[in-house]
Design a protein around this motif. Structure first.
Motif, short mmCIF file in Angstrom:
data_model
loop_
_atom_site.label_atom_id
_atom_site.label_comp_id
_atom_site.label_asym_id
_atom_site.label_seq_id
_atom_site.Cartn_x
_atom_site.Cartn_y
_atom_site.Cartn_z
N LEU A 1 0.81 -1.22 0.00
CA LEU A 1 0.00 0.00 0.00
C LEU A 1 0.85 1.27 0.00
O LEU A 1 0.39 2.32 -0.43
CB LEU A 1 -0.92 0.02 1.22
N THR A 2 2.08 1.17 0.50
CA THR A 2 2.93 2.36 0.61
C THR A 2 4.11 2.31 -0.34
O THR A 2 5.14 2.95 -0.10
CB THR A 2 3.43 2.53 2.06
N SER A 3 3.98 1.56 -1.42
CA SER A 3 5.08 1.45 -2.38
C SER A 3 4.70 2.12 -3.70
O SER A 3 3.53 2.29 -4.03
CB SER A 3 5.41 -0.03 -2.63
N GLU A 4 5.72 2.53 -4.42
CA GLU A 4 5.60 3.06 -5.78
C GLU A 4 4.52 4.15 -5.85
O GLU A 4 4.47 5.03 -5.01
CB GLU A 4 5.36 1.89 -6.74
N SER A 5 3.66 4.11 -6.86
CA SER A 5 2.69 5.20 -7.05
C SER A 5 1.67 5.27 -5.92
O SER A 5 1.10 6.33 -5.64
CB SER A 5 1.96 5.03 -8.38
N ARG A 6 1.44 4.16 -5.22
CA ARG A 6 0.47 4.16 -4.13
C ARG A 6 0.94 5.03 -2.96
O ARG A 6 0.14 5.55 -2.20
CB ARG A 6 0.21 2.72 -3.67
N GLN A 7 2.27 5.18 -2.83
CA GLN A 7 2.82 6.01 -1.77
C GLN A 7 2.43 7.47 -1.97
O GLN A 7 2.26 8.21 -1.00
CB GLN A 7 4.35 5.87 -1.76
N ILE A 8 2.28 7.90 -3.21
CA ILE A 8 1.96 9.30 -3.53
C ILE A 8 0.46 9.50 -3.69
O ILE A 8 -0.12 10.45 -3.15
CB ILE A 8 2.68 9.73 -4.83
N PHE A 9 -0.20 8.60 -4.41
CA PHE A 9 -1.60 8.79 -4.79
C PHE A 9 -2.58 7.94 -3.99
O PHE A 9 -3.79 8.10 -4.15
CB PHE A 9 -1.79 8.47 -6.28
N GLY A 10 -2.08 7.04 -3.14
CA GLY A 10 -2.98 6.09 -2.51
C GLY A 10 -3.40 5.04 -3.53
O GLY A 10 -2.81 4.94 -4.61
N VAL A 11 -4.40 4.26 -3.18
CA VAL A 11 -4.89 3.22 -4.09
C VAL A 11 -6.15 3.71 -4.79
O VAL A 11 -7.14 4.06 -4.14
CB VAL A 11 -5.20 1.92 -3.32
#
Length: 207
Positions: free
Chosen positions: A96-106
């Motif tokens: 949940l806190t990796s790659e694009s999810r870290q910036i935009f959420g899921v």
């Protein structure tokens, strides 16, 4: 919810069925120490026959006491199960806190518009923003149904007039459009609000 069903997420959902909550575990390894109302005393009195016979556990939430009767093997079984559950949660949090999810959420919605407001970002910041947006397009938007990009500017810019179906071609097109944007496009005090209103005018859009 994840964009793609994952075995880890399904396993986490199965924890309740596997009876790994505190109440469920306690009910399987012991029994609750009961209190009964004694009329002559006019108060609740706890049974005393179990005192000293069993190890006891007192729940902080409600003060209830459990007499623990399970053998060591069953306790160790629950230890293993709980350690496995903790590992699943750790993996889930890392995802949940990796790659694009870290910036935009899921991204959970199936039809979205991403409104871009770069303000007066310097050249390096502008490129970092575009890198992050490219990442979310490739990693998450590819998993939904429809999307669009709108840039807040004095002359509002849209990748498509309406949200477009997601495909390999449309995602590539959106990334190319993003990297062709001019950093210094003129803006106004109302351009962000206008871009948001334009995004919401598409009836198919859910977020």
């Amino acid at each position: 919810q994840p964009l793609v069903s994952s075995s880890k997420w399904l396993q986490l959902h199965g924890l309740k069925r596997n009876k790994l909550s505190l109440s469920q575990i306690l009910s399987q390894i012991g029994f609750q120490h009961r209190k009964g109302y004694v009329t002559t005393l006019g108060k609740l009195v706890a049974s005393r026959y179990a005192d000293g016979l069993f190890p006891q556990y007192k729940r902080a939430q409600d003060g209830s006491v459990y007499n623990l009767t399970a053998k060591k093997e069953l306790i160790l079984h629950f230890v293993d199960s709980l350690m496995g559950a903790i590992e699943l949660y750790k993996q889930r949090m890392e995802w949940l806190t990796s790659e694009s999810r870290q910036i935009f959420g899921v991204i959970q919605e199936q039809c979205i518009v991403i409104v871009l407001d770069f303000g007066t970002a310097a050249s390096t910041e502008f490129d970092l923003c575009r890198d992050a947006l490219s990442m979310v397009l490739v990693e998450q938007v590819t998993q939904i149904a429809k999307f669009n990009l709108i840039r807040a500017a004095q002359d509002l810019m849209k990748w498509q007039q309406k949200s477009a179906p997601v495909s390999e071609h449309t995602v590539e097109s959106a990334v190319m459009w993003l990297w062709k944007l001019d950093r210094m496009t003129a803006a106004s005090h109302t351009s962000s609000a206008e871009a948001l209103l334009e995004a919401m005018s598409d009836e198919a859009v859910r977020s």
